[in-house]
Design a protein around this motif. Structure first.
Motif, short mmCIF file in Angstrom:
data_model
loop_
_atom_site.label_atom_id
_atom_site.label_comp_id
_atom_site.label_asym_id
_atom_site.label_seq_id
_atom_site.Cartn_x
_atom_site.Cartn_y
_atom_site.Cartn_z
N GLN A 65 -31.05 -9.17 80.89
CA GLN A 65 -31.57 -8.42 82.04
C GLN A 65 -32.75 -7.55 81.65
O GLN A 65 -33.76 -7.50 82.37
CB GLN A 65 -30.44 -7.57 82.60
CG GLN A 65 -30.88 -6.50 83.59
CD GLN A 65 -29.78 -5.50 83.85
OE1 GLN A 65 -28.70 -5.85 84.26
NE2 GLN A 65 -30.06 -4.23 83.58
N PHE A 106 -36.56 -4.14 93.52
CA PHE A 106 -35.85 -2.87 93.37
C PHE A 106 -34.78 -2.69 94.44
O PHE A 106 -33.82 -1.93 94.24
CB PHE A 106 -36.85 -1.71 93.44
CG PHE A 106 -36.23 -0.36 93.24
CD1 PHE A 106 -35.84 0.06 91.98
CD2 PHE A 106 -36.03 0.50 94.32
CE1 PHE A 106 -35.26 1.31 91.79
CE2 PHE A 106 -35.46 1.74 94.14
CZ PHE A 106 -35.08 2.15 92.87
N PHE A 166 -30.84 -2.42 93.93
CA PHE A 166 -30.29 -1.25 93.25
C PHE A 166 -29.82 -0.18 94.22
O PHE A 166 -28.85 0.55 93.94
CB PHE A 166 -31.33 -0.67 92.29
CG PHE A 166 -30.88 0.61 91.64
CD1 PHE A 166 -29.90 0.60 90.66
CD2 PHE A 166 -31.43 1.83 92.02
CE1 PHE A 166 -29.48 1.78 90.05
CE2 PHE A 166 -31.01 3.01 91.42
CZ PHE A 166 -30.04 2.99 90.44
N ARG A 169 -28.32 -6.73 90.43
CA ARG A 169 -28.43 -5.40 91.01
C ARG A 169 -29.31 -4.46 90.19
O ARG A 169 -30.06 -3.66 90.75
CB ARG A 169 -27.03 -4.79 91.14
CG ARG A 169 -27.04 -3.45 91.86
CD ARG A 169 -25.65 -2.97 92.19
NE ARG A 169 -25.71 -1.68 92.83
CZ ARG A 169 -24.99 -0.62 92.47
NH1 ARG A 169 -24.15 -0.72 91.45
NH2 ARG A 169 -25.08 0.52 93.11
N PHE A 170 -29.26 -4.53 88.86
CA PHE A 170 -29.92 -3.53 88.03
C PHE A 170 -31.22 -3.99 87.40
O PHE A 170 -31.92 -3.17 86.81
CB PHE A 170 -28.97 -3.06 86.92
CG PHE A 170 -27.80 -2.27 87.43
CD1 PHE A 170 -27.96 -0.96 87.85
CD2 PHE A 170 -26.54 -2.85 87.52
CE1 PHE A 170 -26.88 -0.23 88.32
CE2 PHE A 170 -25.47 -2.13 87.99
CZ PHE A 170 -25.63 -0.82 88.41
N TYR A 193 -34.15 -2.11 88.87
CA TYR A 193 -34.16 -0.71 88.45
C TYR A 193 -34.80 -0.57 87.07
O TYR A 193 -35.67 0.28 86.85
CB TYR A 193 -32.73 -0.18 88.45
CG TYR A 193 -32.57 1.18 87.79
CD1 TYR A 193 -32.97 2.33 88.44
CD2 TYR A 193 -32.01 1.28 86.53
CE1 TYR A 193 -32.83 3.57 87.85
CE2 TYR A 193 -31.86 2.52 85.92
CZ TYR A 193 -32.26 3.67 86.59
OH TYR A 193 -32.11 4.88 85.98
N ASN A 194 -34.38 -1.43 86.13
CA ASN A 194 -34.97 -1.40 84.80
C ASN A 194 -36.45 -1.76 84.84
O ASN A 194 -37.26 -1.21 84.09
CB ASN A 194 -34.22 -2.36 83.88
CG ASN A 194 -32.84 -1.85 83.51
OD1 ASN A 194 -32.58 -0.65 83.53
ND2 ASN A 194 -31.93 -2.75 83.20
N ASN A 230 -33.12 2.33 78.14
CA ASN A 230 -32.53 1.33 79.02
C ASN A 230 -31.41 0.55 78.35
O ASN A 230 -30.40 0.21 78.97
CB ASN A 230 -33.61 0.37 79.52
CG ASN A 230 -34.31 0.88 80.77
OD1 ASN A 230 -33.93 1.91 81.31
ND2 ASN A 230 -35.32 0.18 81.21
N THR A 247 -27.63 0.29 79.53
CA THR A 247 -27.06 -1.03 79.76
C THR A 247 -25.77 -1.23 78.97
O THR A 247 -24.76 -1.69 79.51
CB THR A 247 -28.08 -2.12 79.37
OG1 THR A 247 -29.25 -1.99 80.19
CG2 THR A 247 -27.49 -3.51 79.57
#
Length: 294
Positions: free
Chosen positions: A85, A111, A114, A170-171, A174-175, A220, A224
């Protein structure tokens, strides 16, 4: 107060402003943490006032009972997919940091997952992974891959990868946004100098972009990996730990031990072990990434 010197007045005001936040921090953070450590050495059902002192008994139970410590193996897929990811997030950040037409639209679309509620996302993917009417099996049937159709959440060897893929969806955005912000803070003069020296895009990515992203990659990756150790909501909502306990996570097992079996002493010890594992991962990760950065 008027007879007190200015430095003393300043110290008094600072202490006064800090007193309430520090008191709240001690009351709601440090005291519960100390209480948790104390309970981890006892046997307590959460109701009776009597707490039997066990010493290291709870910790010995955790590390010798495969039903407790062994569930960490169920979280390996979350770690692997979490690493992938972050790699994909860096790739998208690099692409969307260029002068691509419609890049703001793609940033928002990536995004968007998220900001969705975690439980709502879980119920949405319950339909995606449904065996008979799921969209994933339906898509595989449309493209002629009927042999790949199966019960994604009912297969013990695939259920954790299926659940981890939800976290990827989902993430990742965001990252990506975090990496994108870090990329925009890198001076453009560095890239101009690299171009003049004849560096290719891959060379600039590997020797210029990645080293400048090292602190953000470290942050990150910690989020994670610590998140992979503390997974609870997805298996709780979608599988209840099934099939046959194949998707139980350590945090899932901890909450089950406390609230279903009323063994708060053992659950407290499991919480301390999870905290220690998170700290160890942070330490090892910092040693590896910071050495790479140097």
């Amino acid at each position: 107060m008027s007879h007190i010197s200015y430095p003393l007045q300043r110290k008094f005001i600072l202490i006064s402003f800090l007193l309430i936040p520090l008191a709240l921090l001690a009351l709601f953070t440090y005291y519960p943490a100390m209480r948790l450590v104390y309970l981890s050495f006892t046997s307590w059902d959460g109701i009776s006032p009597v707490k039997e002192w066990l010493g290291l008994g709870n910790y010995i139970e955790i590390f010798t009972n495969p039903d407790l410590f062994g569930v960490f193996l169920h979280q390996i897929p979350y770690v692997l997919i979490g690493i992938i990811q972050n790699i994909v997030a860096i790739v998208f950040a690099v692409i969307l940091n260029s002068k691509l037409r419609g890049r703001n639209f793609f940033r928002v679309m990536l995004f968007l997952p998220f900001i969705m509620n975690a439980v709502a996302v879980a119920f949405m993917f319950q339909y995606v992974f449904d065996t008979t009417n799921g969209s994933l099996n339906g898509l595989l049937g449309l493209v002629g891959l009927e042999s790949w159709q199966q019960s994604w959440l009912g297969n013990a060897s695939l259920v954790n990868y299926a659940l981890a893929s939800i976290g990827f969806w989902r993430f990742m955005g965001y990252n990506m946004v975090i990496y994108l912000g870090a990329l925009q803070s890198i001076p453009g003069d560095m890239y101009e100098a690299a171009k003049i020296d004849g560096a290719s895009r891959f060379q600039m990515l590997w020797s210029l972009t990645i080293p400048n992203l090292t602190p953000i990659i470290s942050l990150n990756m910690f989020l994670t990996l610590s998140g992979a150790l503390a997974v609870f909501d997805l298996p709780f909502v979608l599988t209840k730990g099934g099939p046959a306990g194949a998707s139980e996570t350590f945090l899932f097992k901890t909450i089950e031990t406390a609230f279903q079996f009323n063994n708060y002493g053992l659950a407290s010890a499991m919480s301390v072990v999870l905290l220690l594992f998170t700290a160890i991962i942070l330490l090892v990760q910092n040693l590896v990434i910071n050495r790479k950065g140097d």
